[in-house]
Design a protein around this motif. Structure first.
Motif, PDB file in Angstrom:
ATOM      1  N   LEU A 253      52.010  30.190  34.442  1.00  0.00           N
ATOM      2  CA  LEU A 253      51.063  29.469  35.295  1.00  0.00           C
ATOM      3  C   LEU A 253      49.713  30.166  35.404  1.00  0.00           C
ATOM      4  CD1 LEU A 253      53.393  28.397  38.247  1.00  0.00           C
ATOM      5  CD2 LEU A 253      52.619  27.021  36.315  1.00  0.00           C
ATOM      6  N   VAL A 254      49.462  31.178  34.559  1.00  0.00           N
ATOM      7  CA  VAL A 254      48.227  31.942  34.702  1.00  0.00           C
ATOM      8  C   VAL A 254      46.999  31.054  34.564  1.00  0.00           C
ATOM      9  CG1 VAL A 254      48.243  32.612  32.245  1.00  0.00           C
ATOM     10  CG2 VAL A 254      46.960  33.958  33.912  1.00  0.00           C
ATOM     11  N   GLU A 255      47.038  30.075  33.631  1.00  0.00           N
ATOM     12  CA  GLU A 255      45.876  29.215  33.428  1.00  0.00           C
ATOM     13  C   GLU A 255      45.753  28.165  34.518  1.00  0.00           C
ATOM     14  OE1 GLU A 255      46.253  27.663  29.523  1.00  0.00           O
ATOM     15  OE2 GLU A 255      45.992  29.591  28.530  1.00  0.00           O
ATOM     16  N   VAL A 256      46.852  27.885  35.215  1.00  0.00           N
ATOM     17  CA  VAL A 256      46.816  26.900  36.297  1.00  0.00           C
ATOM     18  C   VAL A 256      46.348  27.556  37.587  1.00  0.00           C
ATOM     19  CG1 VAL A 256      48.181  25.302  37.677  1.00  0.00           C
ATOM     20  CG2 VAL A 256      48.638  25.538  35.226  1.00  0.00           C
ATOM     21  N   LEU A 257      46.917  28.703  37.917  1.00  0.00           N
ATOM     22  CA  LEU A 257      46.592  29.377  39.172  1.00  0.00           C
ATOM     23  C   LEU A 257      45.211  30.019  39.136  1.00  0.00           C
ATOM     24  CD1 LEU A 257      50.024  31.100  39.853  1.00  0.00           C
ATOM     25  CD2 LEU A 257      49.143  29.002  40.896  1.00  0.00           C
ATOM     26  N   ARG A 258      44.837  30.579  38.005  1.00  0.00           N
ATOM     27  CA  ARG A 258      43.527  31.249  37.849  1.00  0.00           C
ATOM     28  C   ARG A 258      43.251  32.225  38.996  1.00  0.00           C
ATOM     29  NH1 ARG A 258      40.331  29.317  33.889  1.00  0.00           N
ATOM     30  NH2 ARG A 258      40.934  27.382  32.872  1.00  0.00           N
ATOM     31  N   ASP A 259      44.272  32.958  39.357  1.00  0.00           N
ATOM     32  CA  ASP A 259      44.147  33.943  40.428  1.00  0.00           C
ATOM     33  C   ASP A 259      43.927  35.295  39.771  1.00  0.00           C
ATOM     34  OD1 ASP A 259      44.161  35.321  42.776  1.00  0.00           O
ATOM     35  OD2 ASP A 259      46.290  35.038  43.204  1.00  0.00           O
ATOM     36  N   THR A 260      42.658  35.612  39.501  1.00  0.00           N
ATOM     37  CA  THR A 260      42.335  36.819  38.771  1.00  0.00           C
ATOM     38  C   THR A 260      41.166  37.547  39.428  1.00  0.00           C
ATOM     39  OG1 THR A 260      40.818  35.621  37.299  1.00  0.00           O
ATOM     40  CG2 THR A 260      43.108  35.869  36.568  1.00  0.00           C
ATOM     41  N   ALA A 261      41.061  38.827  39.102  1.00  0.00           N
ATOM     42  CA  ALA A 261      39.917  39.642  39.498  1.00  0.00           C
ATOM     43  C   ALA A 261      39.431  40.368  38.255  1.00  0.00           C
ATOM     44  CB  ALA A 261      40.307  40.641  40.587  1.00  0.00           C
ATOM     45  N   VAL A 262      38.124  40.596  38.177  1.00  0.00           N
ATOM     46  CA  VAL A 262      37.534  41.169  36.962  1.00  0.00           C
ATOM     47  C   VAL A 262      36.628  42.332  37.332  1.00  0.00           C
ATOM     48  CG1 VAL A 262      35.575  39.567  36.983  1.00  0.00           C
ATOM     49  CG2 VAL A 262      36.304  40.596  34.823  1.00  0.00           C
ATOM     50  N   ARG A 263      36.520  43.310  36.441  1.00  0.00           N
ATOM     51  CA  ARG A 263      35.601  44.429  36.578  1.00  0.00           C
ATOM     52  C   ARG A 263      35.010  44.753  35.203  1.00  0.00           C
ATOM     53  NH1 ARG A 263      36.460  43.322  41.089  1.00  0.00           N
ATOM     54  NH2 ARG A 263      36.781  44.671  42.907  1.00  0.00           N
ATOM     55  N   VAL A 264      33.829  45.364  35.251  1.00  0.00           N
ATOM     56  CA  VAL A 264      33.164  45.820  34.037  1.00  0.00           C
ATOM     57  C   VAL A 264      33.352  47.326  33.932  1.00  0.00           C
ATOM     58  CG1 VAL A 264      30.976  45.994  32.811  1.00  0.00           C
ATOM     59  CG2 VAL A 264      31.455  43.970  34.208  1.00  0.00           C
ATOM     60  N   PRO A 265      33.974  47.825  32.872  1.00  0.00           N
ATOM     61  CA  PRO A 265      34.108  49.275  32.711  1.00  0.00           C
ATOM     62  C   PRO A 265      32.733  49.935  32.574  1.00  0.00           C
ATOM     63  CG  PRO A 265      35.588  48.086  31.228  1.00  0.00           C
ATOM     64  CD  PRO A 265      34.636  47.081  31.793  1.00  0.00           C
ATOM     65  N   PRO A 266      32.610  51.204  33.048  1.00  0.00           N
ATOM     66  CA  PRO A 266      33.693  52.038  33.569  1.00  0.00           C
ATOM     67  C   PRO A 266      33.935  51.788  35.047  1.00  0.00           C
ATOM     68  CG  PRO A 266      31.672  53.304  33.511  1.00  0.00           C
ATOM     69  CD  PRO A 266      31.345  51.962  32.915  1.00  0.00           C
ATOM     70  N   PHE A 267      35.171  52.010  35.465  1.00  0.00           N
ATOM     71  CA  PHE A 267      35.502  51.986  36.884  1.00  0.00           C
ATOM     72  C   PHE A 267      36.700  52.895  37.101  1.00  0.00           C
ATOM     73  CE2 PHE A 267      37.596  48.275  34.967  1.00  0.00           C
ATOM     74  CZ  PHE A 267      38.920  48.471  35.318  1.00  0.00           C
ATOM     75  N   GLY A 268      36.933  53.253  38.346  1.00  0.00           N
ATOM     76  CA  GLY A 268      37.986  54.199  38.658  1.00  0.00           C
ATOM     77  C   GLY A 268      39.145  53.569  39.403  1.00  0.00           C
ATOM     78  N   GLU A 269      40.007  54.419  39.913  1.00  0.00           N
ATOM     79  CA  GLU A 269      41.226  53.955  40.572  1.00  0.00           C
ATOM     80  C   GLU A 269      40.925  53.083  41.787  1.00  0.00           C
ATOM     81  OE1 GLU A 269      45.038  55.773  43.039  1.00  0.00           O
ATOM     82  OE2 GLU A 269      44.058  57.018  41.515  1.00  0.00           O
ATOM     83  N   GLU A 270      39.899  53.445  42.565  1.00  0.00           N
ATOM     84  CA  GLU A 270      39.594  52.666  43.761  1.00  0.00           C
ATOM     85  C   GLU A 270      39.249  51.222  43.405  1.00  0.00           C
ATOM     86  OE1 GLU A 270      36.543  52.744  47.602  1.00  0.00           O
ATOM     87  OE2 GLU A 270      36.598  54.420  46.197  1.00  0.00           O
TER      88      GLU A 270
END
Length: 741
Positions: A650-667
């Motif tokens: 259901l990933v394409e149906v729910l579209r419940d995602t978060a995105v980041r642009v590297p670089p990033f850390g654990e936080e």
């Protein structure tokens, strides 16, 4: 524009170039050659260079190419404004025209070669700037401005003309503003205003007018950079420069398209390091808006979800309207850091207070209930039957004595209160007049933020025009929505600035041993099979199930015995993207006969569908956990991006995602998980145990490392599902898809 059809970062002569064959070229950082520690694993800069624009904004000498004083001609009005501006900044102006002896009484130079001195700034009032740029190069001019349009905003031919202009500027060594820009940089700014200023960056001059007009309300502006098509100088250059200016309290931006995503993030990082708030309207939330912006400025607008995430990642406050831009930038420029994040609403009406409290709470502001002791103190001056818990309802601000000021001071003295907001729905003299005067007086004695929403549609009342706007300590708004937006941005910015740690400080400078293993597995221009993609994950320490690739039914039975029943069997091939839809997955197999039958069925389906196989995978069956997706994609502006979300079919149906642009850390990786609407699934619901969030975060960070190191070779990576097991048991990549460049 982008330096590669693959969506890597801009690679011009002033910025880092992508590393090839181990070379590490040296872009300038703070005016010095970059060292190895200034570059990431791909050879891109980790710190924004700050251009020296002092002589652009305050030149000692200015040349106006194509100057005119013939009334009715467009160039005449421009020349007149440049002459007045030059006088204000103390610059010598030299008009240049081949047939005019003088312009506005100033002797005219017939050509650029005849200029009496080397000039800091040349303003080109010509339709074809390219020959002039080449002439100016010989005079060593530092800056040039091109107003002419008809470049990248018009289509392919215009884009080609702009590319020629950019190349000429690079050869010359000068810096260029434009083309397709205007006179906003040469406006008359008020010099009688005090306090921190707003610096303004716009790609459309008219869109900056509301912010410029703030001067009439007593808000100081220091600079206006109308970047136009950004053939050379771009939004990021001015952002870096303004962030270093001591008089700048906030930077307001109207952005239609970003020339270079990496440059923008480095500039935003510089502002974040300096604690300078950046407020931006970014066009392109909708497909229509993105098309319109591209036709206007010739820029790539970028996937809006990525733009939004990248801005939040570096503390850029994104707003939608120009009214929000002006109000939020004005508050952030002038307000002191908050002593607390508690907001108290003070009103003369219970209905007004309740309505405002609903809207503020919904927007995420914290309205703490005042303590019993504080409420008892307020009830000394407010009748007992009125609620003072928060909102504080005074039933009508006292007019005839000192009680009103006592109430306001008592609220501001509460240590959990950082912001007091008073909505005044309309003028009601003398009550409203005394109320605002008490608020202004109280604001003068406190470091806490006092806000007033003046709801009158007229705006000519003395209480508003003279008392409120005459105060540099009270933030005055005309709408509830803008007040809430600005206060939330104010609290968020200072919370962000207090905790900000630049990801570029800890970004990898050298490639890991995993990179060399993974590089050997890449197949340029091809999609990897699931088996090969999982080997790629193994190279970076990402756990996958026990599995074997087999090419016969007998081998499948032996593999099942080694893997351990029950098993999952899947067809494996480079051209298979959605195995489940084609019936190429069999789960829960518990015996040798089932394995043999599954092998024959899978290979028969593959032959029928004409799907070439490299074999059949016999895999350990992992059942209990939360299905997530972690992946890498390429954004046209920002390059590699990392996504995490709820996975499975259901990933394409729910579209419940978060995105980041590297670089990033654990936080930031943890923040990605916290942003998901389905975050509660990881905490454990309906009797399920909490999932191993630490393991999920670790996978995200390992995928980020892959994105940084394989960025030029890895077009796409999709781990779906990543089964996140109960806490302490890890996470397992059950399936993977990888596409090589």
């Amino acid at each position: 524009m982008l330096g590669s059809t693959h969506g890597t970062f801009t690679t011009d002569s002033r910025r880092a170039r992508v590393v090839a064959c181990g070379e590490r070229p040296g872009p300038a950082v703070h005016g010095r050659p970059a060292e190895v520690d200034d570059l990431d694993v791909s050879g891109r800069p980790l710190y924004a260079a700050v251009p020296d624009l002092d002589r652009f904004f305050r030149p000692e000498s200015v040349a106006v190419i194509g100057a005119s004083d013939t009334e009715g001609r467009p160039n005449t009005g421009v020349t007149r404004q440049l002459l007045a501006w030059s006088e204000r900044v103390g610059a010598r102006l030299h008009p240049v025209h081949p047939t005019r002896p003088s312009v506005f009484g100033i002797p005219c130079c017939p050509s650029i070669a005849d200029l009496p001195e080397q000039v800091d700034l040349a303003v080109l009032l010509v339709s074809d700037p390219l020959p002039v740029i080449e002439e100016l190069a010989e005079t060593k001019v530092r800056f040039a401005v091109v107003f002419a349009s008809g470049f990248a905003e018009t289509g392919e031919a215009g884009a080609a003309a702009q590319a020629r202009l950019t190349a000429a500027v690079e050869r010359s060594g000068m810096r260029l503003l434009g083309p397709n820009t205007n006179l906003n940089a040469f406006e008359e700014f008020r010099d009688d205003l005090d306090g921190p200023a707003i610096a303004l960056i716009t790609q459309s001059g008219h869109q900056g007018r509301p912010v410029f007009a703030l001067q009439e309300l007593g808000v100081r502006l220091s600079h206006w950079a109308p970047t136009g098509n950004e053939a050379d100088l771009e939004t990021a250059d001015f952002l870096s420069y303004f962030a270093e200016r001591p008089e700048v309290g906030a930077i307001a931006c109207y952005v239609e398209g970003l020339k270079d995503g990496r440059s923008f993030l480095l500039a935003a990082d510089r502002a974040a390091r300096r604690g300078v708030p950046v407020v931006a309207v970014k066009v392109g939330r909708t497909e229509t808006g993105a098309r319109t912006a591209a036709s206007h400025t010739g820029k790539l607008t970028g996937a809006d979800a990525v733009v939004d995430a990248a801005m939040r990642q570096y503390g850029v406050i994104r707003v939608d309207g120009l009214d929000e831009l002006q109000d939020t930038a004005a508050l952030l420029a002038r307000a002191r850091p908050p002593a607390a994040d508690g907001v108290v609403v003070y009103s003369i009406s219970g209905g007004t207070g309740a309505h405002f409290a609903d809207l503020a709470t919904e927007a995420g502001l914290r309205l703490p209930e005042l303590s019993a002791a504080k409420q008892a103190e307020l009830h000394q001056w407010i009748p007992e039957y009125l609620s003072v818990a928060n909102p504080v309802d005074n039933g009508g601000h006292p007019v005839g004595d000192w009680r009103g000021r006592k109430i306001i001071d008592a609220i501001l003295d509460d240590p959990q209160v950082g912001v007091l907001i008073c909505p005044v729905t309309g003028p009601f003299p003398p009550l409203s007049d005394r109320l605002v005067q008490d608020l202004v007086d109280a604001a003068e004695r406190t470091d806490k933020l006092v806000c007033v929403v003046w709801g009158s549609p007229v705006g000519t009342e003395p209480a508003y025009r003279e008392v409120l706007l005459g105060s540099s300590r009270v933030a005055t708004f005309r709408t509830v929505a803008n007040c809430i937006t600005a206060v939330r941005a104010h609290l968020d910015h200072h919370r962000f600035a207090t905790n900000y740690r630049s990801p570029f400080d800890t970004a990898a400078r050298t490639v890991s041993p995993s990179f060399r293993k993974a590089r050997a597995l890449m197949r340029p221009g091809q999609q990897l099979s699931e088996h090969a993609a999982k080997q790629l994950l193994r190279a970076y320490g990402i756990r996958v199930p026990r599995e074997q690739l087999v090419t016969s039914a007998a081998a499948a039975v032996r593999a099942a015995g080694l893997v351990g029943y029950p098993v999952v069997m899947k067809a494996s091939g480079a051209r298979i993207a959605h195995k489940t839809e084609l019936g190429l997955v069999k789960i829960g197999l518990t015996s040798a006969s089932q394995v043999r039958d599954a092998y024959r069925e899978l290979t028969d389906i593959a032959r029928y569908e004409d799907v070439p196989l490299d074999g059949v995978l016999v895999c350990q069956m992992v059942e209990r956990g939360v299905e997530m997706v972690v992946g890498v994609t390429h954004d046209e502006l920002f390059g590699p991006t990392v996504t995490v979300g709820l996975g499975g079919v259901l990933v394409e149906v729910l579209r419940d995602t978060a995105v980041r642009v590297p670089p990033f850390g654990e936080e930031q990786a943890r923040d990605m998980c916290a942003e998901l609407r389905g975050r509660a699934l990881l905490d454990g619901v309906r009797g399920r145990p909490p999932a191993d969030l630490d393991a999920l975060v670790e996978v995200v960070l390992r995928v980020e490392r892959m994105a940084l190191e394989l960025g030029d070779d890895l077009a796409e990576l999709d781990i779906n599902p990543l089964m996140v097991l109960p806490r302490g048991q890890g996470a397992v990549a059950l399936d993977a898809l990888a596409v090589c460049r």
